[in-house]
Design an enzyme around this catalytic site. Structure first.
Site, PDB file in Angstrom:
ATOM      1  N   HIS A 117     -80.072 -43.981  13.973  1.00 27.46           N
ATOM      2  CA  HIS A 117     -78.886 -45.105  14.848  1.00 27.46           C
ATOM      3  C   HIS A 117     -77.535 -45.269  14.482  1.00 27.46           C
ATOM      4  O   HIS A 117     -77.020 -45.628  15.013  1.00 27.46           O
ATOM      5  CB  HIS A 117     -79.433 -46.016  15.059  1.00 27.46           C
ATOM      6  CG  HIS A 117     -79.681 -46.802  16.644  1.00 27.46           C
ATOM      7  ND1 HIS A 117     -77.912 -46.841  16.908  1.00 27.46           N
ATOM      8  CD2 HIS A 117     -79.816 -47.578  17.603  1.00 27.46           C
ATOM      9  CE1 HIS A 117     -78.653 -47.901  18.289  1.00 27.46           C
ATOM     10  NE2 HIS A 117     -79.543 -47.689  18.718  1.00 27.46           N
ATOM     11  N   SER A 118     -78.170 -44.537  13.208  1.00 29.82           N
ATOM     12  CA  SER A 118     -76.078 -45.017  12.401  1.00 29.82           C
ATOM     13  C   SER A 118     -75.317 -43.821  12.842  1.00 29.82           C
ATOM     14  O   SER A 118     -73.895 -43.721  13.244  1.00 29.82           O
ATOM     15  CB  SER A 118     -76.178 -44.732  10.794  1.00 29.82           C
ATOM     16  OG  SER A 118     -76.774 -43.961  10.822  1.00 29.82           O
TER      17      SER A 118
END
Length: 442
Positions: A117-118
């Site tokens: 998700h980064s």
């Protein structure tokens, strides 16, 4: 929180591995800074991105066997859902290479894209994915992005005076930000048959798919003034969870019991999908990455027999108040402040506590309105789920070409029958549609 997004894409024809690799090698994906960097720690222990050379072959995992499972009676959809459920708790992404990979499940005609998700939020990643696709009816054209998304209504200016609206914004923002802070500290939902909590993100998972037609949701939306698709979706969630709790714990729950969901909202100026070139242009202001705020959206348990449209009306009333508040931007600013001044560990702890004190996660990402192809292969469905959240139930919906598939990921020791839960959601929409059709005819 080490959250990983798993996107399952099904295609009509057999997957040509070499063609897919060539398409990815020539795409913007491998040139994007986040997709061509690894996370490293400097001498002070701070994490930073470091650019590396991307070897596309290292990011592909090919499954050529005839079945993922030993049971040939299991459908492709169920087999892939089981595969995704196992991935979400057993196979983290390697930190020695950029944080993404493709799993090609050749026998099932599915490709699974896994991303940390980064690398970006749902809007960023869907916009990038569509930049690699083409319209099925015109291979020279990219899928539509601008104009896809919920547009804001201007009716407020006609109904309320500017002063009244300003007072409401201040009041609702104050109330919801205080509640947000209390959720971070100690306030939590009462325990039910679907409650999770700290540590549940590590429990074994099951996955099921609830399938909706956008036209059915629009039919319901039309009979409720100024309603949106999100109002209808949240009404479906409210009605479906009430039905499921009736099955799991009849007579044990108090009417009106609150269950709180955590929802992420896009904070970019343009709603919905973004033009990928604008996301990559810092001067445009759209910004790549994670730019979303968190909303706490309560639903309330109601016993069976209620008018299904009442669930949508209650959801709309609640969401309208949330729209008037600045809860989303404030949650983003607070998180950004904590991250900047106290570091990511404290920010992660606070975020984790909010999720541990609520009941479920819900997201809705708008996909392409038309049929699309990737590498010349027609895509039949796009489904998304994520891992590492301390909820016993997480729901991620993606719309595509008139359909909407919602992936329901559950902790199987808490919710052993996610297909029953998916059917509760589907039946809720069908009953809403029937009630809406009756009203439209009368």
């Amino acid at each position: 929180m080490d959250q990983v997004i798993n996107c399952a894409v099904s295609v009509d024809d057999s997957i040509d591995v070499d063609a897919v690799k060539l398409e990815i090698s020539n795409s913007i994906l491998v040139k994007h800074p986040r997709f061509s960097s690894i996370m490293v720690k400097d001498s002070c222990g701070r994490e930073r991105w470091r650019k590396v050379e991307v070897n596309v072959d290292e990011h592909f995992i090919i499954r050529r066997e005839s079945q993922i499972t030993d049971d040939p009676s299991i459908s492709d959809e169920d087999a892939v859902n089981d595969y995704l459920a196992d991935l979400s708790v057993s196979t983290p992404l390697s930190l020695s290479k950029p944080l993404w990979e493709f799993h090609l499940l050749l026998a099932h005609k599915y490709a699974v894209l896994r991303l940390h998700h980064s690398l970006g939020d749902g809007i960023s990643l869907m916009s990038m994915f569509l930049s690699c696709c083409r319209r099925a009816d015109d291979p020279n054209q990219r899928p539509t992005t601008h104009g896809i998304g919920a547009s804001s209504s201007s009716n407020d200016r006609k109904i309320w005076s500017l002063l009244t609206k300003l007072l409401k914004v201040i009041w609702y923002t104050l109330v919801y930000v205080i509640e947000f802070a209390l959720r971070t500290l100690w306030l939590k939902d009462k325990r039910t048959a679907i409650s999770g909590g700290a540590g549940v993100e590590l429990w074994p998972r099951k996955l099921a798919t609830a399938k909706f037609k956008i036209d059915d949701m629009k039919t319901v939306k039309k009979v409720i003034p100024n309603a949106t698709i999100n109002d209808v979706l949240f009404g479906i969630i409210s009605c479906g969870l009430s039905r499921y709790l009736d099955l799991r714990s009849p007579k044990a729950l108090k009417e009106g019991l609150q269950l709180t969901g955590a929802a992420m909202i896009n904070l970019r100026k343009q709603s919905g999908l973004q033009d990928f070139s604008e996301l990559m242009d810092s001067k445009k202001g759209a910004r790549w990455g994670n730019k979303f705020g968190m909303l706490l959206l309560p639903i309330y348990y109601h016993k069976g027999g209620s008018d299904p449209l009442q669930f949508v009306k209650r959801s709309k009333a609640m969401i309208d108040k949330k729209k008037l508040s600045l809860e989303g931007p404030c949650s983003y600013k607070i998180g950004n402040f904590v991250m900047s001044f106290f570091g990511p560990k404290l920010a992660g702890v606070l975020n984790y506590r909010i999720l541990s004190n609520t009941t479920f996660t819900i997201s809705n990402v708008i996909g392409p309105q038309e049929d699309i192809t990737f590498g010349g292969n027609h895509i039949s469905s796009v489904r998304v789920t994520s891992s590492s959240l301390p909820h016993a139930i997480t729901m991620h919906m993606v719309s595509y070409a008139g359909k909407a598939d919602m992936q329901i990921s559950v902790a199987k020791d808490i919710i052993p029958d996610p297909k029953v839960l998916a059917k509760c959601f589907q039946d809720a929409l069908l009953e809403m549609k029937e009630a809406a059709t009756t009203i439209a005819k009368s």
